[in-house]
Design an enzyme around this catalytic site. Structure first.
Site, PDB file in Angstrom:
ATOM      1  N   GLY A 232       0.567  -1.640   0.049  1.00  0.00           N
ATOM      2  CA  GLY A 232      -0.248   0.371  -0.098  1.00  0.00           C
ATOM      3  C   GLY A 232       0.995   1.039  -0.112  1.00  0.00           C
ATOM      4  CB  SER A 233       0.099   4.473   1.134  1.00  0.00           C
ATOM      5  OG  SER A 233      -0.082   4.546   2.200  1.00  0.00           O
ATOM      6  CD  GLU A 254       4.361  -3.895  -4.004  1.00  0.00           C
ATOM      7  OE1 GLU A 254       5.004  -2.776  -4.253  1.00  0.00           O
ATOM      8  OE2 GLU A 254       3.545  -4.172  -4.284  1.00  0.00           O
ATOM      9  CB  CYS A 288       3.355  -0.366  -6.467  1.00  0.00           C
ATOM     10  SG  CYS A 288       2.836  -2.182  -7.103  1.00  0.00           S
TER      11      CYS A 288
HETATM   12  C1  UN1 Z   1       0.606  -3.945  -7.537  1.00  0.00           C
HETATM   13  O1  UN1 Z   1       0.796  -2.805  -8.357  1.00  0.00           O
HETATM   14  O2  UN1 Z   1       0.908  -3.614  -6.152  1.00  0.00           O
HETATM   15  O3  UN1 Z   1       4.395  -5.516 -12.121  1.00  0.00           O
HETATM   16  C2  UN1 Z   1       1.054  -5.036  -8.014  1.00  0.00           C
HETATM   17  C3  UN1 Z   1       3.083  -5.559 -12.093  1.00  0.00           C
HETATM   18  C4  UN1 Z   1       2.015  -6.377 -11.584  1.00  0.00           C
HETATM   19  C5  UN1 Z   1       1.736  -6.845  -9.838  1.00  0.00           C
HETATM   20  C6  UN1 Z   1       1.407  -4.690  -9.777  1.00  0.00           C
HETATM   21  N1  UN1 Z   1       2.432  -7.935 -11.294  1.00  0.00           N
HETATM   22  O4  UN1 Z   1       2.748  -4.256 -12.785  1.00  0.00           O
END
Ligand code: UN1
Length: 500
Positions: A232-233, A254, A288
């Site tokens: 998350g953030s 993460e 993310c």
């Molecule tokens: C996320 O946005 O938390 O690499 C995970 C990626 C994806 C996973 C993103 N396989 O964009």
């Protein structure tokens, strides 16, 4: 399919859909689609105790047998792919292909974890003492709390759950309050797998808790949940990480990314444009790993921006259920307001904006639809250094590769990065010790859409954790170093003499 049909296909009961107080809205049109039951904070001690009891039994099962459960889970996910993918579309607003892709990511990690269940390799190490054997073994660690975000409402759970289960750890999952339905649907799939697996699976092996901060807090605070994997953030991670460490737990974080692409003079611009568009506007910029900063060499910057502006102008924005749509809605109106506010801030810092307006025609009413924004900046300002979870792409220029790498690294986050170049010196420099400082660094591929086989995560404010492939499994186990003396002497290490 309309909302009702999507919900009906998942087999969620009336009680599961409407038995509680937490309202769930679809980003597609803002409609309330369910009111689910929340876990009371007072229930958390019992949930955690159940998980601890499950641990005592699960850790004794041989890892390949634990892998069998994950193999069955993979089978059940294959059978439910379409329905679960559609629910991701309904609840998170992803386009159909990305909803399905997310479930595929779950299937992939299950396959990976099944293989892993017959590995979980330790080491043997040369001992300096005669007649001694030194080795390293990996053991189950204990309950693993998983705190996941709305944007990958099912895949991130599965990365953690598949690994935790083969590693011998029970799972307690707290999904985002915005996406509890996909979590309930996953639990139903998990329950089917557990039933097929049989009595070897202890009760409470995988549990779901739904609710707000106080539910997460109970997991974060409990010494009986040694691992907390939180996605998350950076703000959230900044609270969770220190609290978990203060009670000697292990956080796997993460958090935010501010991912960049360097486009060098030699780059294949056709490929770069396609990669930029997918990674900057795919998932409406809510990964993310989404591309947020484009660092283009001055010699090609203008041409690249022109080509991007053209590509952006023809992007189909709208109902994510329609197969032709490439940009669905933002998760809610708050996300859109934050996007618009950031664009205003960037303008005040000298940004030249194309797109970035609210879209209200040819889209379902009630959803937060936006044009993706291209924002040419005079330099990397404070606004550019912030992660905004929306399709804003800031464009910056550079002269030398050294300067480009400096700009790329000069943000607080360190998740994903890439370079487009046909020059091997540039590519290898970017991947070297003086190159990108991110957990992920690609060449001629955008920053998003990683495969599950690699370790996923990043440095600095991204939190330092690694999930998914490679040896990320080690984060879910405890390491034990053992030295065995099979001689009839008792020599001491380092040549120490201690004769009685
Ligand atoms: C996320 O946005 O938390 O690499 C995970 C990626 C994806 C996973 C993103 N396989 O964009």
């Amino acid at each position: 399919m309309n909302h009702h049909d999507i919900l009906a296909a998942t087999g969620l009961s009336e009680q599961e859909l409407n038995g509680g107080t937490l309202a769930v809205f679809s980003p597609i049109d803002g409609a309330e689609i369910a009111k689910v039951k929340e876990t009371a904070a007072s229930e958390m001690p019992a949930v955690i105790a159940k998980s601890q009891a499950a641990f005592k039994a699960w850790r004794k099962l041989p890892a390949p047998r634990r892998g069998e459960l994950v193999r069955i889970l993979g089978e059940e996910l294959r059978a439910s792919k379409k329905e679960l993918g559609a629910l991701v579309t309904l609840e998170a607003g992803k386009i159909v292909s990305e909803g399905l892709g997310e479930v595929q990511e779950m299937i992939d990690i299950c396959d990976f974890a099944v293989g892993l269940s017959r590995q979980l390799y330790g080491l043997t190490i040369a001992s300096e003492r005669p007649g001694h054997k030194m080795s390293e073994t990996w053991h189950p660690m204990g309950p693993c709390g998983v705190i996941s975000a709305f944007n990958f409402p099912v895949a991130v759970w599965s990365w953690n759950a598949a690994l935790a289960l083969v590693c011998g750890d029970p799972v307690i999952w707290k999904p985002s309050e915005k996406t509890p339905l996909t979590a309930i649907a996953c639990m139903k799939i998990m329950d089917r797998a557990v039933k097929r697996f049989g009595a070897d699976a202890p009760e409470g092996l995988v549990q779901l808790v739904i609710g707000g901060a106080e539910i997460g807090e109970a997991l974060v605070a409990s010494k009986d949940v040694p691992i907390i994997s939180a996605t998350g953030s950076t703000r959230m991670g900044g609270i969770v990480g220190p609290k978990v460490m203060a009670r000697w737990g292990r956080p796997i974080l993460e958090l935010g990314g501010n991912n960049a692409m360097i486009v060098a003079p030699s780059a294949d611009l056709d490929m770069a444009v396609r990669a930029i568009v997918f990674s900057a506007v795919g998932t409406a910029g809510q990964r993310c790993t989404s591309l947020r900063r484009l660092i283009a060499h001055h010699s090609i910057r203008e041409e690249l921006v022109e080509r991007l502006a053209k590509a952006y102008a023809s992007l189909p924005i709208g109902d994510p259920r329609q197969s032709t749509t490439l940009i669905g809605p933002l998760v809610d109106h708050g996300a859109r307001d934050r996007m618009l506010a950031q664009i205003e801030k960037a303008k005040a810092e000298g940004g030249k904006v194309q797109g970035g307006r609210t879209v209200t025609t040819n889209v379902p009413q009630g959803g937060a639809y936006v044009e993706p924004a291209l924002v040419e900046m005079p330099r990397q300002t404070d606004t550019v250094r912030e992660e905004t979870f929306a399709p804003i792409l800031y464009v910056l220029g550079y002269d030398t590769l050294e300067e480009a790498i400096e700009i790329q690294n000069d943000v607080p986050q360190g998740l994903s990065s890439c370079i487009f170049t046909l020059n091997v010196r540039e590519a290898e420099t970017f991947l070297s010790a003086v190159g990108s400082d991110c957990g992920i660094a690609n060449v001629n591929i955008g920053p998003s859409g990683a495969e599950i086989g690699g370790a996923f995560g990043g440095e600095k404010e991204t939190g330092g954790g690694r999930e998914s492939g490679s040896d990320a499994w080690k984060g879910y186990m405890r390491r034990q170093t053992s030295t065995v003396n099979y001689s009839s002497e008792l020599p001491l290490a380092q040549g120490v003499k201690f004769d009685l």
